[in-house]
Design a protein around this motif. Sequence first.
Motif, short mmCIF file in Angstrom:
data_model
loop_
_atom_site.label_atom_id
_atom_site.label_comp_id
_atom_site.label_asym_id
_atom_site.label_seq_id
_atom_site.Cartn_x
_atom_site.Cartn_y
_atom_site.Cartn_z
N LEU A 1 9.61 5.60 -0.92
CA LEU A 1 8.61 5.24 -2.03
C LEU A 1 7.02 5.58 -1.28
O LEU A 1 6.30 5.45 -2.20
N GLY A 2 6.85 5.78 0.14
CA GLY A 2 5.69 5.98 0.28
C GLY A 2 4.90 4.48 0.78
O GLY A 2 3.63 4.41 0.73
N VAL A 3 5.71 3.60 1.00
CA VAL A 3 5.06 2.26 1.42
C VAL A 3 4.36 2.42 2.85
O VAL A 3 5.32 2.70 3.81
N GLU A 4 3.04 2.38 3.14
CA GLU A 4 2.74 2.48 4.27
C GLU A 4 2.74 1.00 5.07
O GLU A 4 2.70 1.13 6.46
N ASP A 5 2.49 0.10 4.23
CA ASP A 5 2.17 -1.22 4.65
C ASP A 5 2.08 -2.22 3.72
O ASP A 5 2.10 -1.85 2.45
N LEU B 1 -6.78 3.37 -4.82
CA LEU B 1 -7.75 3.59 -3.59
C LEU B 1 -8.29 5.01 -3.48
O LEU B 1 -7.80 5.97 -4.27
N PRO B 2 -9.35 5.36 -3.01
CA PRO B 2 -9.69 6.64 -2.66
C PRO B 2 -8.53 7.63 -2.25
O PRO B 2 -7.73 7.19 -1.67
N GLN C 1 0.77 -1.12 0.04
CA GLN C 1 -0.07 -0.02 -0.15
C GLN C 1 0.76 1.21 0.10
O GLN C 1 1.86 1.47 1.15
N LEU C 2 0.61 2.02 -1.09
CA LEU C 2 1.45 3.35 -1.07
C LEU C 2 0.64 4.51 -0.95
O LEU C 2 -0.52 4.60 -1.41
N VAL D 1 -2.56 0.37 -4.22
CA VAL D 1 -2.00 -0.82 -3.86
C VAL D 1 -1.48 -1.36 -5.01
O VAL D 1 -2.01 -1.93 -6.08
N VAL D 2 -0.05 -1.75 -4.91
CA VAL D 2 0.76 -2.49 -5.95
C VAL D 2 0.83 -3.86 -5.68
O VAL D 2 1.03 -4.10 -4.54
#
Length: 460
Positions: free
Chosen positions: A399-403, A141-142, A41-42, A147-148
């Motif tokens: 990269l902004g990867v949240e999870d 996503l909103p 999830q980015l 999501v990659v």
Amino acid sequence: MSVQNHSSDMVESMVRPVGGTEHSWCRAVSSGTGNTVLALQLSKEHDISLFQNALHKLQNAHPILNSKLHKNTATNTFYFTTPRNPTLQLHPPLILSHPQHPSLSPLQAVLERELNTDAWSDSGSLSSVRTDLFFASVYALPGSEWVVVLRLHTAACDRTTALSLLNELMELMIGEGAGTAKGIEEKGEVSLGIEDLIPSGKSKKSLWAHGLDTLGYSLNSLKLTNLKFKDVKRPRCSEVVRLKLTKQNTHTIMAGCKSRGIKLCGVLVAAGLMAAHSSKCRVDQSRKKYGVVTLIDCRSIVEPPLLAQNYGFYHSAVLNIHHVKGGENLWDLASKSYMAFANSKKCNKHFSDMADLNFLMCKAIDNPGLTASSSLRSSLISVFEDPVFDNSSKMQRELGVEDYIGCSSVHGIGPSIAIFDTIRDGQLDCACVYPSPLHSREQMQELVDNMKTVLVDGTY
């Protein structure tokens, strides 16, 4: 080994028959087990063309990622073909529909959707034409979040490969990688299967011994205790429950493992056995037998040794049976379960029993009635010998990867719960995958919650 193929539809492709373990995974994936998914999830958008270029560099560096799987329907055999040029294509972002279970996060909803995407079943394209081993998708996503998803066939991608793929992709995406698999010499062909790399003498076993061991595994499997089955009739899919511990609890558990000379897998097995037994035997405190499968990354112990950047499937399995009567101490059971596994490994059963377990897995796929209630459950739990240690938080932030979550489907042949454990910046994070509706989400959430309680209580 590779040979040049000159047929009209495979010009300039390299061809290699699959090995024994790879063949078993081809069968397993067709049944629903072994669809490996990495979902990230980015928090910010990225240029899709940059993403695709990075994936093409990885396909050039690791030929197995660019390979296609063929099935010869006349002989029921499989083989890999590897085109000279990358073929993966990304499409515009997909829109995530509402998840069936409202409690799921968008990341987990996408993960479960991809785990159950049917690209390699016998009823699909695999029986008639070649099929890619590697797919990639982007979900919108909103807001501006994505999501990659990377989805791979397990015959071409074990957990070590998946982690290396994630790290190399992130390096390429932020311009730190060179697309050459960190200096490993690329030969432009798919590596050999694990059977061709087993050290001489380690898998040696007489035909009589093979027969006895196969019979022993078969008879023991009939006596194993399973979790309660909720629905054995409806079609199955894979679902996920996560188990997370705090950094302090994780540190205490790892320190406890070190002081006792065991590994984390022993503690996870013990917690799983204790939670399962308490749910199974709340009234009846009789002794029960449970099957546990431990997966071993064999790269460092094959000949020649391999590195994490050697992509493919190079894991083997050890099946142990444990007796639980209730009231066990976590650390006593952890030590007992780990030493049983370690002794099996010391006796080279991860090599010598490889063919036996592959044979039995395929037989169960062909004859589900050989398993309890035709459930295709081969054990209660599967774990990995070693956890994944992820210390890439700096790259993830850039990269902004949240999870992210990485795991494989298990709704074909497999355990009731497969544990994919990662220690991220000192915190234990497990994706626990199970077959539904054979087991319900509520049932498995309760089991995992009980495992967490056992683990946390064991830190005091």
